[in-house]
Write a protein that holds these residues in place. Structure first.
Motif, mmCIF file in Angstrom:
data_model
loop_
_atom_site.group_PDB
_atom_site.id
_atom_site.type_symbol
_atom_site.label_atom_id
_atom_site.label_comp_id
_atom_site.label_asym_id
_atom_site.label_seq_id
_atom_site.Cartn_x
_atom_site.Cartn_y
_atom_site.Cartn_z
ATOM 1 N N UNK A 22 -40.989 -30.138 13.485
ATOM 2 C CA UNK A 22 -41.714 -29.554 12.362
ATOM 3 C C UNK A 22 -42.451 -30.656 11.619
ATOM 4 N N UNK A 23 -43.619 -30.322 11.112
ATOM 5 C CA UNK A 23 -44.376 -31.213 10.243
ATOM 6 C C UNK A 23 -44.502 -30.565 8.873
ATOM 7 N N UNK A 24 -44.394 -31.382 7.833
ATOM 8 C CA UNK A 24 -44.618 -30.918 6.470
ATOM 9 C C UNK A 24 -45.793 -31.690 5.892
ATOM 10 N N UNK A 25 -46.865 -30.990 5.580
ATOM 11 C CA UNK A 25 -47.999 -31.641 4.933
ATOM 12 C C UNK A 25 -47.862 -31.624 3.415
ATOM 13 N N UNK A 26 -47.004 -30.756 2.927
ATOM 14 C CA UNK A 26 -46.739 -30.700 1.501
ATOM 15 C C UNK A 26 -45.432 -29.942 1.290
ATOM 16 N N UNK A 45 -53.442 -20.496 2.924
ATOM 17 C CA UNK A 45 -53.167 -19.381 3.824
ATOM 18 C C UNK A 45 -51.686 -19.312 4.128
ATOM 19 N N UNK A 46 -51.099 -18.174 3.875
ATOM 20 C CA UNK A 46 -49.695 -17.941 4.200
ATOM 21 C C UNK A 46 -49.651 -16.929 5.339
ATOM 22 N N UNK A 47 -48.457 -16.570 5.756
ATOM 23 C CA UNK A 47 -48.321 -15.587 6.828
ATOM 24 C C UNK A 47 -47.631 -14.356 6.272
ATOM 25 N N UNK A 48 -48.217 -13.170 6.407
ATOM 26 C CA UNK A 48 -49.414 -12.863 7.185
ATOM 27 C C UNK A 48 -50.709 -12.877 6.371
ATOM 28 N N UNK A 49 -50.632 -13.008 5.058
ATOM 29 C CA UNK A 49 -51.836 -13.034 4.222
ATOM 30 C C UNK A 49 -51.669 -14.106 3.158
ATOM 31 N N UNK A 50 -52.748 -14.458 2.439
ATOM 32 C CA UNK A 50 -52.592 -15.434 1.366
ATOM 33 C C UNK A 50 -51.637 -14.930 0.292
ATOM 34 N N UNK A 51 -50.889 -15.821 -0.343
ATOM 35 C CA UNK A 51 -49.984 -15.392 -1.408
ATOM 36 C C UNK A 51 -50.766 -14.891 -2.613
ATOM 37 N N UNK A 52 -50.287 -13.837 -3.225
ATOM 38 C CA UNK A 52 -50.933 -13.287 -4.410
ATOM 39 C C UNK A 52 -49.907 -13.373 -5.533
ATOM 40 N N UNK A 63 -45.390 -25.117 -0.076
ATOM 41 C CA UNK A 63 -44.674 -25.786 1.011
ATOM 42 C C UNK A 63 -45.393 -25.377 2.286
ATOM 43 N N UNK A 64 -46.055 -26.316 2.932
ATOM 44 C CA UNK A 64 -46.840 -25.945 4.094
ATOM 45 C C UNK A 64 -46.670 -26.966 5.216
ATOM 46 N N UNK A 65 -46.775 -26.471 6.422
ATOM 47 C CA UNK A 65 -46.602 -27.327 7.578
ATOM 48 C C UNK A 65 -46.759 -26.540 8.854
ATOM 49 N N UNK A 66 -46.178 -27.058 9.918
ATOM 50 C CA UNK A 66 -46.325 -26.431 11.227
ATOM 51 C C UNK A 66 -45.105 -26.710 12.080
ATOM 52 N N UNK A 67 -44.632 -25.689 12.775
ATOM 53 C CA UNK A 67 -43.567 -25.835 13.768
ATOM 54 C C UNK A 67 -44.208 -26.049 15.132
ATOM 55 N N UNK A 92 -49.468 -17.631 14.851
ATOM 56 C CA UNK A 92 -49.406 -17.885 16.295
ATOM 57 C C UNK A 92 -49.433 -19.371 16.636
ATOM 58 N N UNK A 93 -49.926 -20.208 15.726
ATOM 59 C CA UNK A 93 -49.951 -21.653 15.946
ATOM 60 C C UNK A 93 -48.748 -22.350 15.322
ATOM 61 N N UNK A 94 -47.801 -21.582 14.809
ATOM 62 C CA UNK A 94 -46.609 -22.161 14.207
ATOM 63 C C UNK A 94 -46.800 -22.625 12.775
ATOM 64 N N UNK A 95 -47.943 -22.299 12.154
ATOM 65 C CA UNK A 95 -48.222 -22.762 10.800
ATOM 66 C C UNK A 95 -47.568 -21.857 9.762
ATOM 67 N N UNK A 96 -47.232 -22.451 8.624
ATOM 68 C CA UNK A 96 -46.624 -21.679 7.541
ATOM 69 C C UNK A 96 -47.050 -22.263 6.203
ATOM 70 N N UNK A 97 -46.978 -21.439 5.174
ATOM 71 C CA UNK A 97 -47.212 -21.883 3.801
ATOM 72 C C UNK A 97 -46.530 -20.898 2.876
ATOM 73 N N UNK A 98 -45.623 -21.422 2.046
ATOM 74 C CA UNK A 98 -44.909 -20.562 1.095
ATOM 75 C C UNK A 98 -44.913 -21.235 -0.270
ATOM 76 N N UNK A 99 -44.999 -20.455 -1.350
ATOM 77 C CA UNK A 99 -44.997 -21.042 -2.691
ATOM 78 C C UNK A 99 -43.582 -21.285 -3.192
ATOM 79 N N UNK A 100 -43.440 -22.297 -4.024
ATOM 80 C CA UNK A 100 -42.144 -22.582 -4.642
ATOM 81 C C UNK A 100 -42.391 -23.294 -5.970
ATOM 82 N N UNK A 101 -41.561 -23.037 -6.955
ATOM 83 C CA UNK A 101 -41.681 -23.695 -8.260
ATOM 84 C C UNK A 101 -40.570 -24.734 -8.374
#
Length: 262
Positions: A22-26, A45-52, A63-67, A92-101
């Motif tokens: 896994x890679x973490x870019x942030x 961009x989060x999965x499956x849509x941008x966070x609102x 928190x974003x990165x790629x598996x 499909x490319x293993x990418x993820x992005x989730x918000x956290x405080x």
């Protein structure tokens, strides 16, 4: 015998499969003095849509990165933030992005495979002295990316934090409000009132490519497993935490998870 030897030779010469990683870019490790990043004007961009995020504290970090080398398995993997495990899904490319405080002090992010193997861990220290550690933190996550769950908190003065009223006049608030499944939803209070708090979880509806819906069959799991982490005095020597696993079956379910005194 000859075919067996050829099989062994072929196996020995075959290229080794890459190990899952896994890679973490942030966020990144080390010391941070600039406070938390404000991404409200440029959601990632989060999965499956941008966070609102309908939250109001505006102190989230993506928190974003790629598996990598995970084959066809897309999850759920796990991302553990300060010891709070959350289900992690990727594109499909293993990418993820989730918000956290994140709060002040020491913070950690760990990505784990679906089998529980640690793939990446980052430790960093939020050194912004203007940030106050959370006295009460409630984190909700769940295991169905097509379901929409909501966190509800009632404070001792009778105020009620939920998606329609995320901000409280007493300083508490709901942020981020995860609306694209599977969370997190997070309630934070830094100057906590003394008294009784109520924690509820609600199965509000479902979420898919067409947006929100209340079709009982459009979610992924017959039983949705929600996990609620209650953390008191986060990042202090007096930190205490409890974890609650709550199953939800029908749209509209509203369950009292915990009553506690602070």
């Amino acid at each position: 015998m000859r075919s067996f030897l050829l099989l062994l030779i072929g196996w020995a010469c075959a290229p080794a499969l890459a190990a899952p990683s896994a890679e973490l870019s942030e966020p990144v490790g080390g010391w941070r003095f600039n406070g938390l990043l404000d991404r409200t004007e440029s959601p990632q961009v989060a999965y499956p849509t941008p966070p609102i995020d309908r939250g109001v504290q505006r102190n989230r970090t993506m928190i974003q990165g790629q598996l990598k080398a995970i084959g066809t398995q897309r999850g759920p993997h796990t991302i553990a933030v300060n010891g709070n495990p959350l289900n992690l899904y990727t594109d499909d490319q293993g990418r993820f992005a989730r918000p956290y405080a994140f709060g002040a002090g020491s913070n950690s992010v760990e990505v784990r495979s679906a089998e529980g193997q640690s793939l990446k861990r980052v430790q960093f220290y939020e050194a912004n002295n203007l940030r106050t550690p959370a006295r009460i933190r409630v984190v909700l996550g769940w295991d169905d990316p097509k379901a929409e769950l909501d966190l509800h908190i009632v404070t001792p003065d009778g105020q009620h934090a939920f998606w329609a009223r995320p901000a409280m006049s007493n300083g508490g608030g709901l942020d981020p409000d995860g609306v694209d499944g599977p969370g997190p939803e997070m309630f934070t209070m830094t100057a906590s009132l003394h008294g009784t708090y109520l924690v509820y979880v609600n199965y509000w509806g479902n979420f898919g490519s067409g947006g929100y819906n209340f079709d009982e069959t459009s979610n992924q799991n017959e039983v949705i497993t929600s996990q609620i982490n209650l953390v008191l005095n986060e990042n202090t020597v007096d930190e205490k935490r409890e974890t609650f696993i709550v199953p939800l079956r029908a749209i509209g379910d509203l369950l009292l998870v915990k009553t506690f005194n602070y």
